[in-house]
Design a protein around this motif. Structure first.
Motif, PDB file in Angstrom:
ATOM      1  N   PRO A   1       4.057  -7.575  -5.292  1.00  0.00           N
ATOM      2  CA  PRO A   1       4.124  -6.333  -4.517  1.00  0.00           C
ATOM      3  C   PRO A   1       2.831  -6.060  -3.746  1.00  0.00           C
ATOM      4  O   PRO A   1       2.843  -5.314  -2.764  1.00  0.00           O
ATOM      5  N   ASN A   2       1.730  -6.677  -4.153  1.00  0.00           N
ATOM      6  CA  ASN A   2       0.472  -6.511  -3.410  1.00  0.00           C
ATOM      7  C   ASN A   2       0.624  -6.955  -1.954  1.00  0.00           C
ATOM      8  O   ASN A   2      -0.084  -6.460  -1.081  1.00  0.00           O
ATOM      9  N   HIS A   3       1.542  -7.866  -1.719  1.00  0.00           N
ATOM     10  CA  HIS A   3       1.699  -8.470  -0.394  1.00  0.00           C
ATOM     11  C   HIS A   3       2.931  -7.980   0.364  1.00  0.00           C
ATOM     12  O   HIS A   3       2.927  -8.003   1.592  1.00  0.00           O
ATOM     13  N   VAL A   4       3.969  -7.542  -0.357  1.00  0.00           N
ATOM     14  CA  VAL A   4       5.245  -7.267   0.318  1.00  0.00           C
ATOM     15  C   VAL A   4       5.819  -5.867   0.079  1.00  0.00           C
ATOM     16  O   VAL A   4       6.834  -5.537   0.678  1.00  0.00           O
ATOM     17  N   ASP A   5       5.185  -5.059  -0.739  1.00  0.00           N
ATOM     18  CA  ASP A   5       5.741  -3.741  -1.053  1.00  0.00           C
ATOM     19  C   ASP A   5       4.791  -2.639  -0.580  1.00  0.00           C
ATOM     20  O   ASP A   5       3.844  -2.259  -1.279  1.00  0.00           O
ATOM     21  N   ALA A   6       5.053  -2.101   0.609  1.00  0.00           N
ATOM     22  CA  ALA A   6       4.171  -1.110   1.224  1.00  0.00           C
ATOM     23  C   ALA A   6       4.066   0.156   0.371  1.00  0.00           C
ATOM     24  O   ALA A   6       2.972   0.718   0.214  1.00  0.00           O
ATOM     25  N   GLU A   7       5.172   0.625  -0.178  1.00  0.00           N
ATOM     26  CA  GLU A   7       5.149   1.865  -0.977  1.00  0.00           C
ATOM     27  C   GLU A   7       4.321   1.676  -2.245  1.00  0.00           C
ATOM     28  O   GLU A   7       3.517   2.537  -2.607  1.00  0.00           O
ATOM     29  N   TYR A   8       4.516   0.567  -2.909  1.00  0.00           N
ATOM     30  CA  TYR A   8       3.745   0.247  -4.116  1.00  0.00           C
ATOM     31  C   TYR A   8       2.247   0.252  -3.801  1.00  0.00           C
ATOM     32  O   TYR A   8       1.447   0.840  -4.525  1.00  0.00           O
ATOM     33  N   MET A   9       1.851  -0.377  -2.706  1.00  0.00           N
ATOM     34  CA  MET A   9       0.436  -0.485  -2.358  1.00  0.00           C
ATOM     35  C   MET A   9      -0.141   0.828  -1.826  1.00  0.00           C
ATOM     36  O   MET A   9      -1.329   1.087  -1.976  1.00  0.00           O
ATOM     37  N   ARG A  10       0.700   1.658  -1.224  1.00  0.00           N
ATOM     38  CA  ARG A  10       0.239   2.950  -0.711  1.00  0.00           C
ATOM     39  C   ARG A  10      -0.343   3.802  -1.840  1.00  0.00           C
ATOM     40  O   ARG A  10      -1.246   4.606  -1.624  1.00  0.00           O
TER      41      ARG A  10
END
Length: 146
Positions: A46-55
């Protein structure tokens, strides 16, 4: 789109390779670069592909794979045409800062040592972003196979 230069030894002989010879490779990291890399490697963190997770985290947005920087290092190495060589790998690989989508990364590849007895070449490799911040570094080891 990448900005590249090539360095080529005229003779292709290890004896003619000079310590300090350097080149650079520059590329802007796009969202598609990161997604294609994820697809090729299977690394869908998710560090690379999940914008909401990283936000919700420390970086506030998705970041590129550190190993993508090693790919840029390999691209720079391939442009240092100094004879018939093979890469024996990268030592002291470090990912010291995040690479965000849209960052322009310049990879500097500099020959730092030549071992004539072992027919090996060592090169310092660094990746910096458009602000001049170091984001990754390593030492590349290449063996001459002629």
């Amino acid at each position: 789109m990448a900005n590249v230069e090539y360095v080529q030894s005229m003779s292709g002989k290890l004896e003619d390779v000079k310590v300090g010879t350097s080149l650079s490779f520059t590329k802007t990291v796009s969202e598609s670069d990161v997604y294609m890399y994820a697809g090729i490697t299977g690394d869908f963190s998710p560090n690379h592909v999940d914008a909401e997770y990283m936000r919700q985290g420390r970086y506030g947005e998705r970041i590129a794979h550190g190993a993508l920087m090693v790919g840029f290092m390999s691209a720079a190495s391939a442009r240092m045409r100094v004879g018939r060589t093979v890469s024996l790998g990268y030592d002291r690989v470090r990912f010291v800062a995040p690479v965000k989508f849209g960052d322009t990364i310049t990879t500097e590849y500099t020959i730092s040592e030549i071992d004539l007895a072992k027919k090996r070449m060592y090169s310092k490799v660094t990746c910096t972003n458009q602000r001049g911040e170091l984001v990754a570094s390593a030492v590349n080891l290449r063996a001459f196979v002629d």
